[in-house]
Design a protein around this motif. Structure first.
Motif, PDB file in Angstrom:
ATOM      1  N   ILE A  75      21.683  17.427 -14.528  1.00 62.73           N
ATOM      2  CA  ILE A  75      22.909  17.633 -15.290  1.00 62.73           C
ATOM      3  C   ILE A  75      23.804  16.436 -14.990  1.00 62.73           C
ATOM      4  CG2 ILE A  75      24.911  19.121 -15.660  1.00 62.73           C
ATOM      5  CD1 ILE A  75      23.108  21.467 -14.715  1.00 62.73           C
ATOM      6  N   PHE A  76      24.140  15.711 -16.041  1.00 69.23           N
ATOM      7  CA  PHE A  76      24.917  14.493 -15.923  1.00 69.23           C
ATOM      8  C   PHE A  76      26.355  14.781 -16.323  1.00 69.23           C
ATOM      9  CE2 PHE A  76      20.557  13.379 -17.158  1.00 69.23           C
ATOM     10  CZ  PHE A  76      20.191  12.624 -16.054  1.00 69.23           C
ATOM     11  N   ALA A  77      27.302  14.260 -15.545  1.00 63.27           N
ATOM     12  CA  ALA A  77      28.717  14.515 -15.818  1.00 63.27           C
ATOM     13  C   ALA A  77      29.523  13.227 -15.730  1.00 63.27           C
ATOM     14  CB  ALA A  77      29.256  15.540 -14.817  1.00 63.27           C
ATOM     15  N   ASP A  78      30.724  13.274 -16.319  1.00 58.72           N
ATOM     16  CA  ASP A  78      31.628  12.122 -16.256  1.00 58.72           C
ATOM     17  C   ASP A  78      32.392  12.147 -14.934  1.00 58.72           C
ATOM     18  OD1 ASP A  78      33.657  14.065 -16.555  1.00 58.72           O
ATOM     19  OD2 ASP A  78      34.078  13.512 -18.627  1.00 58.72           O
ATOM     20  N   GLU A  79      33.309  11.222 -14.769  1.00 60.73           N
ATOM     21  CA  GLU A  79      34.076  11.107 -13.522  1.00 60.73           C
ATOM     22  C   GLU A  79      34.834  12.386 -13.183  1.00 60.73           C
ATOM     23  OE1 GLU A  79      35.107   9.515 -10.049  1.00 60.73           O
ATOM     24  OE2 GLU A  79      33.961   8.349 -11.491  1.00 60.73           O
ATOM     25  N   ALA A  80      35.356  13.071 -14.210  1.00 62.76           N
ATOM     26  CA  ALA A  80      36.115  14.303 -13.996  1.00 62.76           C
ATOM     27  C   ALA A  80      35.209  15.513 -13.767  1.00 62.76           C
ATOM     28  CB  ALA A  80      37.040  14.561 -15.187  1.00 62.76           C
ATOM     29  N   GLY A  81      33.920  15.335 -13.957  1.00 64.97           N
ATOM     30  CA  GLY A  81      32.979  16.418 -13.708  1.00 64.97           C
ATOM     31  C   GLY A  81      32.549  17.184 -14.945  1.00 64.97           C
ATOM     32  N   TYR A  82      32.988  16.766 -16.124  1.00 65.94           N
ATOM     33  CA  TYR A  82      32.591  17.471 -17.342  1.00 65.94           C
ATOM     34  C   TYR A  82      31.200  17.035 -17.774  1.00 65.94           C
ATOM     35  CZ  TYR A  82      37.242  19.367 -17.605  1.00 65.94           C
ATOM     36  OH  TYR A  82      38.388  20.045 -17.321  1.00 65.94           O
ATOM     37  N   ALA A 120      20.855   8.696 -16.598  1.00 64.90           N
ATOM     38  CA  ALA A 120      22.220   8.695 -16.059  1.00 64.90           C
ATOM     39  C   ALA A 120      22.970   7.441 -16.502  1.00 64.90           C
ATOM     40  CB  ALA A 120      22.190   8.795 -14.539  1.00 64.90           C
ATOM     41  N   LEU A 121      22.318   6.301 -16.426  1.00 67.01           N
ATOM     42  CA  LEU A 121      22.958   5.055 -16.831  1.00 67.01           C
ATOM     43  C   LEU A 121      23.170   5.012 -18.349  1.00 67.01           C
ATOM     44  CD1 LEU A 121      21.041   2.631 -14.472  1.00 67.01           C
ATOM     45  CD2 LEU A 121      23.428   3.389 -14.252  1.00 67.01           C
ATOM     46  N   LYS A 122      22.219   5.522 -19.096  1.00 69.84           N
ATOM     47  CA  LYS A 122      22.317   5.516 -20.560  1.00 69.84           C
ATOM     48  C   LYS A 122      23.526   6.315 -21.043  1.00 69.84           C
ATOM     49  CE  LYS A 122      19.712   6.543 -24.734  1.00 69.84           C
ATOM     50  NZ  LYS A 122      18.451   7.065 -25.270  1.00 69.84           N
ATOM     51  N   VAL A 123      23.790   7.468 -20.420  1.00 65.37           N
ATOM     52  CA  VAL A 123      24.924   8.308 -20.848  1.00 65.37           C
ATOM     53  C   VAL A 123      26.196   7.984 -20.070  1.00 65.37           C
ATOM     54  CG1 VAL A 123      23.417  10.162 -21.669  1.00 65.37           C
ATOM     55  CG2 VAL A 123      24.360  10.264 -19.339  1.00 65.37           C
ATOM     56  N   GLU A 124      26.128   6.950 -19.213  1.00 68.61           N
ATOM     57  CA  GLU A 124      27.255   6.511 -18.396  1.00 68.61           C
ATOM     58  C   GLU A 124      27.788   7.624 -17.493  1.00 68.61           C
ATOM     59  OE1 GLU A 124      30.189   4.239 -20.497  1.00 68.61           O
ATOM     60  OE2 GLU A 124      28.662   3.194 -21.667  1.00 68.61           O
ATOM     61  N   ARG A 183      23.492   3.686  -4.593  1.00 71.79           N
ATOM     62  CA  ARG A 183      23.312   2.279  -4.958  1.00 71.79           C
ATOM     63  C   ARG A 183      23.767   2.007  -6.389  1.00 71.79           C
ATOM     64  NH1 ARG A 183      17.454   2.024  -3.149  1.00 71.79           N
ATOM     65  NH2 ARG A 183      17.695   2.287  -0.931  1.00 71.79           N
ATOM     66  N   LEU A 184      23.638   3.028  -7.237  1.00 74.17           N
ATOM     67  CA  LEU A 184      24.001   2.868  -8.648  1.00 74.17           C
ATOM     68  C   LEU A 184      25.436   3.300  -8.936  1.00 74.17           C
ATOM     69  CD1 LEU A 184      20.687   4.190 -10.215  1.00 74.17           C
ATOM     70  CD2 LEU A 184      21.473   1.811 -10.120  1.00 74.17           C
ATOM     71  N   GLY A 185      26.151   3.751  -7.918  1.00 72.54           N
ATOM     72  CA  GLY A 185      27.532   4.176  -8.121  1.00 72.54           C
ATOM     73  C   GLY A 185      27.665   5.532  -8.782  1.00 72.54           C
ATOM     74  N   ILE A 186      26.666   6.384  -8.597  1.00 72.07           N
ATOM     75  CA  ILE A 186      26.678   7.724  -9.178  1.00 72.07           C
ATOM     76  C   ILE A 186      26.810   8.729  -8.042  1.00 72.07           C
ATOM     77  CG2 ILE A 186      25.371   9.422 -10.503  1.00 72.07           C
ATOM     78  CD1 ILE A 186      23.920   7.013 -11.819  1.00 72.07           C
ATOM     79  N   ASN A 187      27.791   9.613  -8.139  1.00 73.47           N
ATOM     80  CA  ASN A 187      28.020  10.625  -7.113  1.00 73.47           C
ATOM     81  C   ASN A 187      26.958  11.727  -7.246  1.00 73.47           C
ATOM     82  OD1 ASN A 187      29.234  12.086  -5.043  1.00 73.47           O
ATOM     83  ND2 ASN A 187      30.616  13.132  -6.449  1.00 73.47           N
ATOM     84  N   PHE A 188      26.211  11.960  -6.197  1.00 72.20           N
ATOM     85  CA  PHE A 188      25.190  13.011  -6.182  1.00 72.20           C
ATOM     86  C   PHE A 188      25.858  14.303  -5.735  1.00 72.20           C
ATOM     87  CE2 PHE A 188      21.603  15.498  -4.853  1.00 72.20           C
ATOM     88  CZ  PHE A 188      20.575  15.106  -5.700  1.00 72.20           C
ATOM     89  N   GLU A 189      26.045  15.228  -6.671  1.00 72.29           N
ATOM     90  CA  GLU A 189      26.786  16.459  -6.403  1.00 72.29           C
ATOM     91  C   GLU A 189      26.015  17.428  -5.507  1.00 72.29           C
ATOM     92  OE1 GLU A 189      29.967  17.346  -7.527  1.00 72.29           O
ATOM     93  OE2 GLU A 189      30.042  15.232  -8.093  1.00 72.29           O
ATOM     94  N   PHE A 206      29.330  27.118 -18.412  1.00 70.19           N
ATOM     95  CA  PHE A 206      29.538  26.191 -17.292  1.00 70.19           C
ATOM     96  C   PHE A 206      29.898  24.778 -17.753  1.00 70.19           C
ATOM     97  CE2 PHE A 206      25.008  25.199 -17.812  1.00 70.19           C
ATOM     98  CZ  PHE A 206      24.975  23.842 -17.579  1.00 70.19           C
ATOM     99  N   THR A 207      29.766  24.480 -19.034  1.00 72.72           N
ATOM    100  CA  THR A 207      30.090  23.129 -19.487  1.00 72.72           C
ATOM    101  C   THR A 207      31.553  22.972 -19.898  1.00 72.72           C
ATOM    102  OG1 THR A 207      29.404  23.603 -21.765  1.00 72.72           O
ATOM    103  CG2 THR A 207      27.742  22.660 -20.264  1.00 72.72           C
ATOM    104  N   ARG A 208      32.281  24.054 -19.982  1.00 71.31           N
ATOM    105  CA  ARG A 208      33.695  23.980 -20.384  1.00 71.31           C
ATOM    106  C   ARG A 208      34.628  23.699 -19.218  1.00 71.31           C
ATOM    107  NH1 ARG A 208      35.210  28.000 -25.207  1.00 71.31           N
ATOM    108  NH2 ARG A 208      33.641  27.259 -26.660  1.00 71.31           N
TER     109      ARG A 208
END
Length: 175
Positions: free
Chosen positions: A79-86, A112-116, A150-156, A48-50
């Motif tokens: 599970i933390f992901a980047d903007e593209a969802g990876y 979440a903030l630490k790993v951006e 509030r933190l600008g993180i999309n909650f999937e 699922f991470t690929r």
């Protein structure tokens, strides 16, 4: 092992030390068994991470059922992901007894903030095996969503993991 643990699921959830306890003096098969179990778990995770994070992904559901679905205590995974969802990272962010889960907003969002991370998906198990969200699950999730925005993180999504099924709170219209 089946006699000691009672089921294959319980063997899968046994700690390495518990598995080593099944070996007779001088036997080393348990080390190989632990290595194979860890390799299979990593294979589930890799599937699922690929690809971009998708809360409906069958590979993600298999991984969650295998990793936390049969646990005797509640475990919450983020599970933390980047903007593209990876997937960037995955971490246990809460643990508790059956029916209760101690979680810290600081722990979840600090990581979440630490790993951006730009996206977050939460999952936790119900030791009863039932994957239906409780009212407390819904209320806590709404507070988490509010904080993530509030933190600008999309909650999937928030997935509830049972022994046989995984329930998406988003798909149920609860978010």
């Amino acid at each position: 092992m089946l006699r000691r643990f009672g089921s294959i699921a319980e063997i899968g959830n046994a700690s390495p030390d518990e598995l080593r306890g099944c070996s007779l003096y001088g036997e080393t098969w348990s080390e190989s068994f632990i290595a194979v179990r860890d390799l299979l778990s990593e294979g589930h995770r890799e599937a699922f991470t690929r690809v971009p994070l998708d809360s409906a992904d069958a590979a993600l559901h298999r991984y969650l059922r295998a990793s936390i679905g049969s646990s005797k205590h509640e475990i919450m995974v983020a599970i933390f992901a980047d903007e593209a969802g990876y997937v960037i990272s995955e971490e246990i962010v809460g643990e508790g007894d059956q029916g209760s889960l101690q979680l810290s907003l600081r722990r979840i969002f600090g990581k979440a903030l630490k790993v951006e991370a730009r996206r977050i998906l939460l999952a936790h198990n119900h030791p009863s095996g039932n994957s239906e969200p409780s009212q407390a699950d819904v209320e806590q999730t709404k507070a988490l969503i509010d904080q993530s925005h509030r933190l600008g993180i999309n909650f999937e999504d928030h997935l509830i993991v049972g022994r046989a099924h995984v329930t998406s709170m988003r798909a149920r219209g609860l978010l």
